[in-house]
Design an enzyme around this catalytic site. Structure first.
Site, PDB file in Angstrom:
ATOM      1  N   ASN A  38     -18.406  -7.486  -9.880  1.00 42.03           N
ATOM      2  CA  ASN A  38     -18.214  -8.538  -8.855  1.00 42.03           C
ATOM      3  C   ASN A  38     -17.027  -8.208  -7.963  1.00 42.03           C
ATOM      4  O   ASN A  38     -17.067  -8.427  -6.754  1.00 42.03           O
ATOM      5  CB  ASN A  38     -18.019  -9.900  -9.514  1.00 42.03           C
ATOM      6  N   ASP A  52     -14.889 -24.568 -16.479  1.00 46.85           N
ATOM      7  CA  ASP A  52     -16.222 -24.442 -15.881  1.00 46.85           C
ATOM      8  C   ASP A  52     -16.795 -25.782 -15.410  1.00 46.85           C
ATOM      9  O   ASP A  52     -18.003 -26.010 -15.492  1.00 46.85           O
ATOM     10  CB  ASP A  52     -17.202 -23.779 -16.878  1.00 46.85           C
ATOM     11  N   HIS A  62     -19.779 -18.008 -12.687  1.00 45.99           N
ATOM     12  CA  HIS A  62     -20.129 -18.217 -14.089  1.00 45.99           C
ATOM     13  C   HIS A  62     -21.614 -17.891 -14.286  1.00 45.99           C
ATOM     14  O   HIS A  62     -22.452 -18.317 -13.491  1.00 45.99           O
ATOM     15  CB  HIS A  62     -19.823 -19.661 -14.485  1.00 45.99           C
ATOM     16  N   GLU A 117     -25.563 -12.501  -8.954  1.00 40.61           N
ATOM     17  CA  GLU A 117     -24.148 -12.875  -8.753  1.00 40.61           C
ATOM     18  C   GLU A 117     -23.593 -12.157  -7.527  1.00 40.61           C
ATOM     19  O   GLU A 117     -22.801 -12.713  -6.759  1.00 40.61           O
ATOM     20  CB  GLU A 117     -23.313 -12.503  -9.979  1.00 40.61           C
ATOM     21  N   MET A 133     -11.160 -13.536 -18.136  1.00 43.61           N
ATOM     22  CA  MET A 133     -11.396 -14.227 -19.400  1.00 43.61           C
ATOM     23  C   MET A 133     -10.174 -14.973 -19.952  1.00 43.61           C
ATOM     24  O   MET A 133     -10.073 -15.205 -21.153  1.00 43.61           O
ATOM     25  CB  MET A 133     -11.937 -13.234 -20.437  1.00 43.61           C
ATOM     26  N   GLY A 138     -15.834  -5.259 -13.594  1.00 38.34           N
ATOM     27  CA  GLY A 138     -15.431  -5.405 -12.192  1.00 38.34           C
ATOM     28  C   GLY A 138     -16.530  -5.187 -11.173  1.00 38.34           C
ATOM     29  O   GLY A 138     -16.243  -4.887 -10.007  1.00 38.34           O
ATOM     30  N   LEU A 173      -6.451 -20.312 -16.743  1.00 36.97           N
ATOM     31  CA  LEU A 173      -5.252 -20.451 -15.894  1.00 36.97           C
ATOM     32  C   LEU A 173      -4.489 -21.716 -16.277  1.00 36.97           C
ATOM     33  O   LEU A 173      -5.087 -22.710 -16.712  1.00 36.97           O
ATOM     34  CB  LEU A 173      -5.656 -20.538 -14.420  1.00 36.97           C
TER      35      LEU A 173
HETATM   36  C1  GAR Z   1     -20.085 -11.803 -14.850  1.00 34.58           C
HETATM   37  O1  GAR Z   1     -21.392 -11.970 -15.337  1.00 34.58           O
HETATM   38  C2  GAR Z   1     -19.402 -13.149 -14.685  1.00 34.58           C
HETATM   39  O2  GAR Z   1     -20.264 -14.153 -14.265  1.00 34.58           O
HETATM   40  C3  GAR Z   1     -18.919 -13.394 -16.093  1.00 34.58           C
HETATM   41  O3  GAR Z   1     -18.453 -12.145 -16.530  1.00 34.58           O
HETATM   42  C4  GAR Z   1     -19.188 -11.112 -15.883  1.00 34.58           C
HETATM   43  C5  GAR Z   1     -18.217 -10.161 -15.245  1.00 34.58           C
HETATM   44  O4  GAR Z   1     -18.875  -9.020 -14.774  1.00 34.58           O
HETATM   45  N1  GAR Z   1     -17.903 -14.385 -16.100  1.00 34.58           N
HETATM   46  C6  GAR Z   1     -17.730 -15.236 -17.109  1.00 34.58           C
HETATM   47  O5  GAR Z   1     -18.405 -15.229 -18.110  1.00 34.58           O
HETATM   48  C7  GAR Z   1     -16.591 -16.219 -16.912  1.00 34.58           C
HETATM   49  N2  GAR Z   1     -16.657 -17.251 -17.865  1.00 34.58           N
HETATM   50  P1  GAR Z   1     -18.103  -7.998 -13.813  1.00 34.58           P
HETATM   51  O6  GAR Z   1     -16.787  -7.647 -14.508  1.00 34.58           O
HETATM   52  O7  GAR Z   1     -19.019  -6.811 -13.726  1.00 34.58           O
HETATM   53  O8  GAR Z   1     -17.898  -8.683 -12.502  1.00 34.58           O
END
Ligand code: GAR
Length: 192
Positions: A22, A150, A114, A179, A95, A20, A98
């Site tokens: 992001n 994606d 992504h 990100e 993950m 979490g 939808l």
């Molecule tokens: C992030 O790197 C995001 O880009 C990736 O999961 C991580 C989540 O980190 N998303 C994917 O791979 C989606 N296909 P976070 O939980 O610390 O935000």
């Protein structure tokens, strides 16, 4: 996407499955005056998502759905989104895929981050794939969510150099840092 009118922020849900970082970053962004969105709901598919702690920390409603029956669960998510008057959805390390129905209902109103330079490396394990292929560059992408994984229209992308010393863990850390800049910038780009 409609322009912002007055001071009302767009009610947004963030969907997570993991750490979490992001989510935390988007919540902090949502609190600045210029942010077009407010975070009103956090959805997760697992109790194990560490990021759920930010719901308590920032006093945001959270809901965990277990996906025993996928169709039923998606229906319940949809009902909750309606009840909470959610108009925009940010996927942040969510993950689950939808349903087509939900994507249609929120057409052009769901975005995702992504960890690769899409269209390269859709799906999982993006960093190890980039290193294995001896790529010199990787990055992150914020894009609209469509029924095809994606593959929706790209909103913003950031390139990041891969050094000879990088491994999937060090690269993930480097990309995640970017990100956190890219996601708010993409949200600003959509609504301004
Ligand atoms: C992030 O790197 C995001 O880009 C990736 O999961 C991580 C989540 O980190 N998303 C994917 O791979 C989606 N296909 P976070 O939980 O610390 O935000």
């Amino acid at each position: 996407m409609e322009k912002l009118t007055g001071l009302k922020k767009i009610k947004t849900a963030v969907f997570i499955s993991g750490i979490g970082s992001n989510l935390k970053n988007i919540i902090k962004f949502s609190k600045i005056k210029q942010s077009p969105i407010s975070i009103n709901l956090i959805v997760s598919n697992t109790h194990l998502a560490k990021g759920l702690k930010y719901a308590d920390q920032f006093k945001i409603k959270k809901k965990i759905f277990n996906f025993k029956n996928h169709k039923e669960t998606e229906k319940n998510i949809s009902i909750l989104l309606k009840k909470e008057k959610i108009k925009f959805i940010c996927l942040a390390g969510y993950m689950k895929i939808l349903s087509k129905k939900l994507i249609k209902r929120f057409d052009g109103k769901i975005i995702n981050i992504h960890p690769s330079l899409l269209p390269k490396y859709k799906g999982l394990n993006t960093h190890s794939r980039a290193i294995k292929n001896k790529d010199k560059l990787t990055g992150c992408t914020v894009h609209y969510v469509t029924a095809k994984l994606d593959s929706g229209k790209i909103i913003l992308q950031k390139k990041i150099k891969i050094s000879a010393r990088d491994n999937p863990t060090s690269l993930a850390k480097k990309v995640l840092k970017q990100e956190h800049k890219l996601y708010p910038a993409a949200i600003m780009k959509i609504f301004n």
